[in-house]
Enzyme design. Structure first.
Site, PDB file in Angstrom:
ATOM      1  N   CYS A   2      -1.886   9.323  12.429  1.00 29.52           N
ATOM      2  CA  CYS A   2      -2.903   9.642  12.944  1.00 29.52           C
ATOM      3  C   CYS A   2      -4.242   9.147  11.754  1.00 29.52           C
ATOM      4  CB  CYS A   2      -3.492  11.070  13.077  1.00 29.52           C
ATOM      5  SG  CYS A   2      -1.461  11.288  14.357  1.00 29.52           S
ATOM      6  N   ARG A  27      -3.018   1.871   9.916  1.00 33.52           N
ATOM      7  CA  ARG A  27      -1.596   2.876   9.870  1.00 33.52           C
ATOM      8  C   ARG A  27      -1.120   2.775  10.286  1.00 33.52           C
ATOM      9  NH1 ARG A  27      -4.603   7.157   6.759  1.00 33.52           N
ATOM     10  NH2 ARG A  27      -3.367   8.528   7.958  1.00 33.52           N
ATOM     11  N   TRP A  75      -0.255   9.049  15.844  1.00 25.60           N
ATOM     12  CA  TRP A  75       0.788   8.569  16.331  1.00 25.60           C
ATOM     13  C   TRP A  75       2.014  10.159  16.124  1.00 25.60           C
ATOM     14  CZ3 TRP A  75       5.044   9.456  12.567  1.00 25.60           C
ATOM     15  CH2 TRP A  75       5.616   8.434  12.027  1.00 25.60           C
ATOM     16  N   ASN A 100      -5.517  15.540  12.676  1.00 25.35           N
ATOM     17  CA  ASN A 100      -4.442  15.113  11.842  1.00 25.35           C
ATOM     18  C   ASN A 100      -3.137  15.861  11.013  1.00 25.35           C
ATOM     19  OD1 ASN A 100      -5.510  11.877  12.271  1.00 25.35           O
ATOM     20  ND2 ASN A 100      -5.771  11.820  10.338  1.00 25.35           N
ATOM     21  N   GLY A 101      -1.968  15.755  11.188  1.00 21.08           N
ATOM     22  CA  GLY A 101      -1.244  16.487  11.211  1.00 21.08           C
ATOM     23  C   GLY A 101      -0.347  17.460  11.670  1.00 21.08           C
ATOM     24  N   GLU A 484      15.385  -2.987  -2.161  1.00 19.55           N
ATOM     25  CA  GLU A 484      13.858  -3.305  -2.293  1.00 19.55           C
ATOM     26  C   GLU A 484      13.728  -4.059  -0.369  1.00 19.55           C
ATOM     27  OE1 GLU A 484      10.984  -1.102  -1.231  1.00 19.55           O
ATOM     28  OE2 GLU A 484       9.709  -2.663  -0.833  1.00 19.55           O
ATOM     29  N   LYS A 488      12.428  -4.159   3.053  1.00 18.24           N
ATOM     30  CA  LYS A 488      11.706  -4.743   3.824  1.00 18.24           C
ATOM     31  C   LYS A 488      11.957  -5.542   4.979  1.00 18.24           C
ATOM     32  CE  LYS A 488       8.788  -4.079   2.267  1.00 18.24           C
ATOM     33  NZ  LYS A 488       8.139  -2.876   0.865  1.00 18.24           N
ATOM     34  N   GLU A 491      12.182  -3.734   7.735  1.00 16.04           N
ATOM     35  CA  GLU A 491      11.114  -2.972   8.060  1.00 16.04           C
ATOM     36  C   GLU A 491      10.415  -4.098   9.173  1.00 16.04           C
ATOM     37  OE1 GLU A 491       9.253  -2.268   4.206  1.00 16.04           O
ATOM     38  OE2 GLU A 491       8.180  -0.834   5.323  1.00 16.04           O
ATOM     39  N   HIS A 507      34.575  -1.745  -2.495  1.00 17.43           N
ATOM     40  CA  HIS A 507      35.399  -0.889  -2.659  1.00 17.43           C
ATOM     41  C   HIS A 507      34.467  -0.061  -0.989  1.00 17.43           C
ATOM     42  CE1 HIS A 507      36.586   0.190  -6.575  1.00 17.43           C
ATOM     43  NE2 HIS A 507      34.920  -0.027  -6.862  1.00 17.43           N
ATOM     44  N   LYS A 606       1.394   3.343   8.358  1.00 14.13           N
ATOM     45  CA  LYS A 606       0.730   3.167   6.673  1.00 14.13           C
ATOM     46  C   LYS A 606       1.198   3.859   5.893  1.00 14.13           C
ATOM     47  CE  LYS A 606       0.392   0.462   2.951  1.00 14.13           C
ATOM     48  NZ  LYS A 606       1.369  -0.041   2.428  1.00 14.13           N
TER      49      LYS A 606
HETATM   50  C1  F6R Z   1       7.814   0.765   2.746  1.00 17.73           C
HETATM   51  C2  F6R Z   1       6.783   1.748   2.865  1.00 17.73           C
HETATM   52  C3  F6R Z   1       6.985   2.806   2.632  1.00 17.73           C
HETATM   53  C4  F6R Z   1       6.548   3.378   1.481  1.00 17.73           C
HETATM   54  C5  F6R Z   1       6.038   5.197   1.567  1.00 17.73           C
HETATM   55  C6  F6R Z   1       5.875   5.714   0.449  1.00 17.73           C
HETATM   56  O1  F6R Z   1       7.415  -0.814   3.176  1.00 17.73           O
HETATM   57  O2  F6R Z   1       5.488   1.096   2.611  1.00 17.73           O
HETATM   58  O3  F6R Z   1       8.722   3.174   2.628  1.00 17.73           O
HETATM   59  O4  F6R Z   1       6.905   4.054   0.332  1.00 17.73           O
HETATM   60  O5  F6R Z   1       6.164   5.567   3.078  1.00 17.73           O
HETATM   61  O6  F6R Z   1       4.600   5.933   0.522  1.00 17.73           O
HETATM   62  P1  F6R Z   1       3.831   5.589  -0.158  1.00 17.73           P
HETATM   63  O7  F6R Z   1       3.306   5.321  -1.391  1.00 17.73           O
HETATM   64  O8  F6R Z   1       2.477   5.871  -0.482  1.00 17.73           O
HETATM   65  O9  F6R Z   1       3.220   7.553  -0.537  1.00 17.73           O
END
Ligand code: F6R
Length: 611
Positions: A2, A27, A75, A100-101, A484, A488, A491, A507, A606
């Protein structure tokens, strides 16, 4: 997540609110709304499910003009994404709230308020706040006093902005667990959950602290702290060229941010390297003293930042000889943890506002850790403010939801930490440190060479366009890099991807391998290469198609069903940073081929400021 924007001014503020919402779009959100105290003396709102552009279109048809207003991107957490649940929420016709929250006791409060005759029109926890505030106004007609009384009954996290048609000279705000910043103008003031939303109107900001309540007028701001004491918060002048919310020549923020990595890694190294050693004081004046006592490291983070922590574990144990545990914050925060003596608690976060990571840090303070270090990209974040030591990554603002440059700068920060701990504790030979410092200096150029492979990786991406599942393999410190890479890909392209340490294949996951399952592998030239090659044979024998990013000296060649992409040779310790680049590019180009919303992938946000 949000986003909140608010304004109190002498001019019409609707366009300012909309622009603020657009700047928060990165975000992630699913609906948007605005409430304005109009020039006709009434409080009006417009809400739309979907993008801010739809709200803007609706406002073009039915304009709302006024000098006081609040706006929100939602959100969904409580209640489906739809117009009815979008903020602002009203209680009666005079009171509007954005939030927010998460309010954890919303159900009990809802029942109580229903008993008092309030009628709910949404499924949100936020509407509870609006009605509770309305109820408090019956005892005390001052909006700020009523908000102070209201927040006493809220359990959970909130950043709140409130306006009332009965007191249209002010915007009232409260912060607990969700960031808020006041933007200071000339004869006008603003509020937002992130200063980026207000950079169009001001560069002077005042950051609210935990428990603060603020009353914001056109020409004054008054703040009370968690104890109800009137306080001054410092006004900060903000200037950061890297923040420019502009895609430049790139089609997506994500691609721009991938290509920024040589520059931001360079910035992250600046002022932190001596001739042949790391400058330990880069971690803060007390770092040397604290690091000398460290016998264990506990790393906590989420998502991509967690993967950075997993790479660091290999470095800390093999280079500095320090035992290291790594855990996702959402587990760590609720687990009964046994803390080894002299353990440094390290949190890693791009935003510094991730609710789980922040909660883990707060819990850690009760658990007897030696001290806390935040590796973070946002200097004014809660995580940084609440940690003993900080190393700021210098990635600049990351707009694409999928984290890229934040990850590689975190890795650089973690390698600096490893070398510092090894240096201070005398567990790392000076010659090894000097060599790695030299390699770090060369790293930006190496990353540039990997980025020059952009068009090769774009071609490779075509192999994935019609696939539904993928495996990523790595060994040693490349296993988290594979994780990672898989994160990616899932996502942003929505292709199911799993990562395994290559030795684990036989395994179980080998059962999945057939000619419809591409297997992506990162293969630097190290002591595990021959073992990795055997694992790849196991894949080929089952008809699996291999995509191998391999060191140019690894002696791997193209063959039927095997696509080898040569990578520039690099010191093995730095290989995880370099090999991340082609995996980022691969997921980007697969997503482009699939036509997904690369910068704002579905269902993701985000900055995850709720649990
Ligand atoms: C993946 C991504 C998320 C963040 C996670 C932690 O591309 O962006 O997995 O890495 O939400 O966020 P931060 O680093 O802001 O604590």
């Amino acid at each position: 997540m949000c986003g909140i924007v608010g304004a109190v001014a002498e001019r019409n503020i609707t366009a300012i609110l909309l622009e603020g919402l657009k700047r928060l779009e990165y975000r992630g959100y699913d609906s948007a709304g605005v409430a304005v105290f109009t020039n006709n003396g009434t409080l009006e709102r417009m809400r739309r499910n979907g993008k801010v552009a739809e709200l803007e279109q609706a406002l073009a048809g039915e304009p709302l003009a006024g000098r006081l207003g609040i706006a929100h991107t939602r959100w969904a957490t409580h209640g489906a994404p739809c117009e009815r649940n979008a903020h602002p929420h009203f209680s009666g016709s005079d009171l509007a709230v954005v939030h927010n929250g998460i309010i954890e006791n919303h159900e009990a409060l809802r029942e109580q308020l229903k008993g008092l005759g309030y009628v709910f029109t949404s499924d949100t926890d936020t509407e509870v706040i609006a009605h509770l505030l309305n109820h408090k106004l019956k005892d005390n007609s001052d909006l700020t006093a009523a908000l102070k009384a209201t927040v006493k009954e809220l359990h959970g996290a909130y950043g709140l902005a409130v306006i009332s048609a009965k007191q249209p000279d002010r915007l009232v705000a409260a912060r607990s667990g969700s960031p808020l910043v006041i933007g200071l103008g000339l004869g006008e003031n603003f509020l937002a959950s992130d200063q980026l939303a207000l950079r169009q109107v001001t560069d002077r900001f005042m950051y609210l602290e935990e428990g603060d309540i603020a009353e914001i007028h056109r020409d004054s701001v008054q703040i009370w702290d968690v104890n109800g004491q009137s306080v001054q918060r410092e006004a900060v002048q903000y200037s950061d060229g890297a923040e420019a919310a502009d895609k430049g020549e790139y089609r997506h923020y994500m691609l721009k941010e991938i290509h920024e990595q040589p520059a931001v890694v360079q910035r992250t190294l600046e002022n932190r390297l001596g001739q042949d050693h790391v400058l330990v004081q880069a971690f803060g004046p007390q770092a040397k003293e604290l690091f000398a006592k460290v016998r264990n490291v506990q790393i906590v983070a989420c998502g991509t930042s967690y993967h950075a922590g997993m790479v660091a574990r290999y470095w800390l144990e093999s280079l500095a000889g320090i035992p290291c545990q790594v855990e996702v914050a959402s587990e760590f925060r609720y687990r009964k943890v046994v803390v080894q003596p002299d353990t440094l608690f390290v949190s890693i976060s791009q935003s510094g506002e991730t609710a789980d990571t922040l909660a883990a840090l707060r819990n850690a303070k009760e658990l007897g850790f030696l001290g806390s270090l935040a590796i973070c990209n946002v200097g004014i974040s809660s995580l940084v403010r609440e940690s003993d030591l900080t190393l700021l990554t210098q990635a600049g603002r990351e707009i694409g939801v999928a984290s890229t440059k934040a990850f590689t700068t975190q890795l650089v920060g973690l390698l600096l930490l490893t070398l510092s701990l090894g240096q201070v504790r005398g567990t790392l030979e000076a010659g090894v440190e000097a060599q790695l410092v030299e390699e770090l200096r060369r790293l930006p150029a190496r990353l540039g060479e990997a980025l020059a492979m952009d068009s090769i990786v774009e071609k490779v991406a075509e192999l994935f366009a019609d696939k539904h599942h993928t495996l990523f393999l790595g060994r040693g410190a490349q296993f988290p890099v594979a994780m990672e890479g898989a994160l990616k890909l899932k996502e942003i392209s929505y292709i199911h991807a799993e990562a395994y340490p290559a030795g684990e294949l036989k395994h179980g996951p080998l059962a999945l391998v057939d000619n419809d399952m591409p297997v992506v592998t990162v293969a630097p030239n190290n002591e595990l290469l021959e073992k990795l090659k055997s694992n790849l044979q196991e894949v080929r024998a089952r008809g699996g198609e291999l995509i191998v990013f391999a060191d140019e000296q690894a002696g791997m060649t193209n063959g039927e069903g095997t696509h080898v992409i040569n990578m520039p040779h690099i010191h093995d310790v730095l290989a995880p940073i370099l090999y991340t680049i082609p995996l980022q590019l691969l997921s980007y180009y697969v997503a482009v081929l699939k036509g997904t919303d690369v910068d704002q992938p579905r269902n993701l946000a985000k900055s995850v400021t709720v649990e």
